[in-house]
Design a protein around this motif. Structure first.
Motif, PDB file in Angstrom:
ATOM      1  N   PHE A  37       0.862  -1.173   0.000  1.00  0.00           N
ATOM      2  CA  PHE A  37       0.000   0.000   0.000  1.00  0.00           C
ATOM      3  C   PHE A  37       0.903   1.228   0.000  1.00  0.00           C
ATOM      4  O   PHE A  37       2.104   1.130   0.273  1.00  0.00           O
ATOM      5  CB  PHE A  37      -0.900   0.017   1.237  1.00  0.00           C
ATOM      6  N   ARG A  38       0.321   2.379  -0.300  1.00  0.00           N
ATOM      7  CA  ARG A  38       1.102   3.608  -0.243  1.00  0.00           C
ATOM      8  C   ARG A  38       0.229   4.749   0.260  1.00  0.00           C
ATOM      9  O   ARG A  38      -0.998   4.727   0.122  1.00  0.00           O
ATOM     10  CB  ARG A  38       1.695   3.942  -1.610  1.00  0.00           C
ATOM     11  N   GLN A  39       0.912   5.734   0.832  1.00  0.00           N
ATOM     12  CA  GLN A  39       0.214   6.905   1.340  1.00  0.00           C
ATOM     13  C   GLN A  39       1.014   8.147   1.010  1.00  0.00           C
ATOM     14  O   GLN A  39       2.158   8.292   1.459  1.00  0.00           O
ATOM     15  CB  GLN A  39      -0.021   6.796   2.843  1.00  0.00           C
ATOM     16  N   ALA A  40       0.411   9.020   0.218  1.00  0.00           N
ATOM     17  CA  ALA A  40       1.026  10.298  -0.134  1.00  0.00           C
ATOM     18  C   ALA A  40       0.583  11.349   0.887  1.00  0.00           C
ATOM     19  O   ALA A  40      -0.461  11.193   1.532  1.00  0.00           O
ATOM     20  CB  ALA A  40       0.612  10.701  -1.537  1.00  0.00           C
ATOM     21  N   PRO A  41       1.347  12.425   1.020  1.00  0.00           N
ATOM     22  CA  PRO A  41       0.982  13.474   1.983  1.00  0.00           C
ATOM     23  C   PRO A  41      -0.418  14.007   1.723  1.00  0.00           C
ATOM     24  O   PRO A  41      -0.774  14.334   0.592  1.00  0.00           O
ATOM     25  CB  PRO A  41       2.043  14.554   1.728  1.00  0.00           C
ATOM     26  N   GLY A  42      -1.217  14.063   2.783  1.00  0.00           N
ATOM     27  CA  GLY A  42      -2.564  14.596   2.670  1.00  0.00           C
ATOM     28  C   GLY A  42      -3.578  13.664   2.046  1.00  0.00           C
ATOM     29  O   GLY A  42      -4.724  14.060   1.819  1.00  0.00           O
ATOM     30  N   LYS A  43      -3.161  12.433   1.754  1.00  0.00           N
ATOM     31  CA  LYS A  43      -4.075  11.483   1.121  1.00  0.00           C
ATOM     32  C   LYS A  43      -4.229  10.242   1.974  1.00  0.00           C
ATOM     33  O   LYS A  43      -3.410   9.958   2.845  1.00  0.00           O
ATOM     34  CB  LYS A  43      -3.562  11.099  -0.268  1.00  0.00           C
ATOM     35  N   GLU A  44      -5.278   9.486   1.696  1.00  0.00           N
ATOM     36  CA  GLU A  44      -5.492   8.244   2.411  1.00  0.00           C
ATOM     37  C   GLU A  44      -4.576   7.150   1.858  1.00  0.00           C
ATOM     38  O   GLU A  44      -4.118   7.210   0.713  1.00  0.00           O
ATOM     39  CB  GLU A  44      -6.963   7.812   2.275  1.00  0.00           C
ATOM     40  N   ARG A  45      -4.341   6.160   2.695  1.00  0.00           N
ATOM     41  CA  ARG A  45      -3.560   5.009   2.248  1.00  0.00           C
ATOM     42  C   ARG A  45      -4.325   4.279   1.145  1.00  0.00           C
ATOM     43  O   ARG A  45      -5.534   4.061   1.258  1.00  0.00           O
ATOM     44  CB  ARG A  45      -3.292   4.074   3.424  1.00  0.00           C
ATOM     45  N   GLU A  46      -3.607   3.910   0.085  1.00  0.00           N
ATOM     46  CA  GLU A  46      -4.260   3.240  -1.034  1.00  0.00           C
ATOM     47  C   GLU A  46      -3.548   1.945  -1.387  1.00  0.00           C
ATOM     48  O   GLU A  46      -2.337   1.790  -1.212  1.00  0.00           O
ATOM     49  CB  GLU A  46      -4.304   4.158  -2.261  1.00  0.00           C
ATOM     50  N   PHE A  47      -4.325   1.039  -1.936  1.00  0.00           N
ATOM     51  CA  PHE A  47      -3.830  -0.262  -2.371  1.00  0.00           C
ATOM     52  C   PHE A  47      -2.930  -0.102  -3.588  1.00  0.00           C
ATOM     53  O   PHE A  47      -3.224   0.684  -4.495  1.00  0.00           O
ATOM     54  CB  PHE A  47      -5.022  -1.152  -2.700  1.00  0.00           C
ATOM     55  N   VAL A  48      -1.849  -0.874  -3.623  1.00  0.00           N
ATOM     56  CA  VAL A  48      -0.941  -0.874  -4.774  1.00  0.00           C
ATOM     57  C   VAL A  48      -0.936  -2.241  -5.457  1.00  0.00           C
ATOM     58  O   VAL A  48      -1.200  -2.349  -6.658  1.00  0.00           O
ATOM     59  CB  VAL A  48       0.492  -0.503  -4.358  1.00  0.00           C
ATOM     60  N   ALA A  49      -0.630  -3.288  -4.697  1.00  0.00           N
ATOM     61  CA  ALA A  49      -0.537  -4.625  -5.275  1.00  0.00           C
ATOM     62  C   ALA A  49      -0.638  -5.662  -4.172  1.00  0.00           C
ATOM     63  O   ALA A  49      -0.334  -5.374  -3.014  1.00  0.00           O
ATOM     64  CB  ALA A  49       0.787  -4.794  -6.023  1.00  0.00           C
ATOM     65  N   ARG A  50      -1.045  -6.869  -4.542  1.00  0.00           N
ATOM     66  CA  ARG A  50      -1.085  -7.969  -3.576  1.00  0.00           C
ATOM     67  C   ARG A  50      -0.800  -9.279  -4.290  1.00  0.00           C
ATOM     68  O   ARG A  50      -1.001  -9.403  -5.493  1.00  0.00           O
ATOM     69  CB  ARG A  50      -2.426  -8.036  -2.849  1.00  0.00           C
ATOM     70  N   ILE A  51      -0.367 -10.243  -3.489  1.00  0.00           N
ATOM     71  CA  ILE A  51      -0.022 -11.561  -4.007  1.00  0.00           C
ATOM     72  C   ILE A  51      -0.451 -12.600  -2.983  1.00  0.00           C
ATOM     73  O   ILE A  51      -0.285 -12.407  -1.773  1.00  0.00           O
ATOM     74  CB  ILE A  51       1.492 -11.633  -4.304  1.00  0.00           C
ATOM     75  N   ASN A  52      -1.040 -13.682  -3.469  1.00  0.00           N
ATOM     76  CA  ASN A  52      -1.529 -14.659  -2.518  1.00  0.00           C
ATOM     77  C   ASN A  52      -0.381 -15.538  -2.009  1.00  0.00           C
ATOM     78  O   ASN A  52       0.771 -15.417  -2.441  1.00  0.00           O
ATOM     79  CB  ASN A  52      -2.663 -15.488  -3.119  1.00  0.00           C
ATOM     80  N   TRP A  53      -0.702 -16.438  -1.101  1.00  0.00           N
ATOM     81  CA  TRP A  53       0.327 -17.207  -0.396  1.00  0.00           C
ATOM     82  C   TRP A  53       1.191 -18.031  -1.351  1.00  0.00           C
ATOM     83  O   TRP A  53       2.384 -18.215  -1.120  1.00  0.00           O
ATOM     84  CB  TRP A  53      -0.324 -18.132   0.644  1.00  0.00           C
ATOM     85  N   SER A  54       0.587 -18.520  -2.451  1.00  0.00           N
ATOM     86  CA  SER A  54       1.331 -19.375  -3.372  1.00  0.00           C
ATOM     87  C   SER A  54       2.087 -18.578  -4.429  1.00  0.00           C
ATOM     88  O   SER A  54       2.948 -19.131  -5.114  1.00  0.00           O
ATOM     89  CB  SER A  54       0.366 -20.329  -4.072  1.00  0.00           C
TER      90      SER A  54
END
Length: 120
Positions: A37-54
């Motif tokens: 996830f990422r959070q820029a100044p003055g903004k909410e945290r946002e999703f970037v990428a995800r990967i499952n367990w496998s």
């Protein structure tokens, strides 16, 4: 309990690349879905990428598709975010997250974050 430590942030020119790494403690890393996830100044945290367990299921935010790649090395308890063609709007603090279920902004475990700054 999982502890996450991010590394690899820094300052890069627009169009450049950075590789973020997230190391995880514990012997059950391969049971966890991982995400960035990422959070820029003055903004909410946002999703970037995800990967499952496998490692077989990956998902990206539309804003980074085709530029970022998430991968994991379960033998090394590590997840990596390769970021190419960086833009100014990618500037943010990037956080690694882990959970035993689908990664969401309410993920159970978080790293401390690493700063990425893209200069024009």
């Amino acid at each position: 309990q999982v502890q996450l430590v991010e590394s690899g942030g820094g300052v890069v020119q627009a169009g450049g690349s950075l590789r973020l790494s997230c190391g995880a403690s514990g012997r059950t890393f391969n049971r966890y879905d991982m995400g960035w996830f990422r959070q820029a100044p003055g903004k909410e945290r946002e999703f970037v990428a995800r990967i499952n367990w496998s490692g077989l299921v990956r998902d990206y935010a539309d804003s980074v598709k085709g530029r970022f790649t998430i991968s994991r090395e379960n033998s090394r308890n590590m997840v990596v975010l390769q970021m190419n063609s960086l833009k100014g709007e990618d500037t943010a603090v990037y956080y690694c997250a882990a959970d035993e279920t689908l990664i969401t902004p309410r993920a159970r475990y978080w790293g401390q974050g690493t700063q990425v700054t893209v200069s024009s």
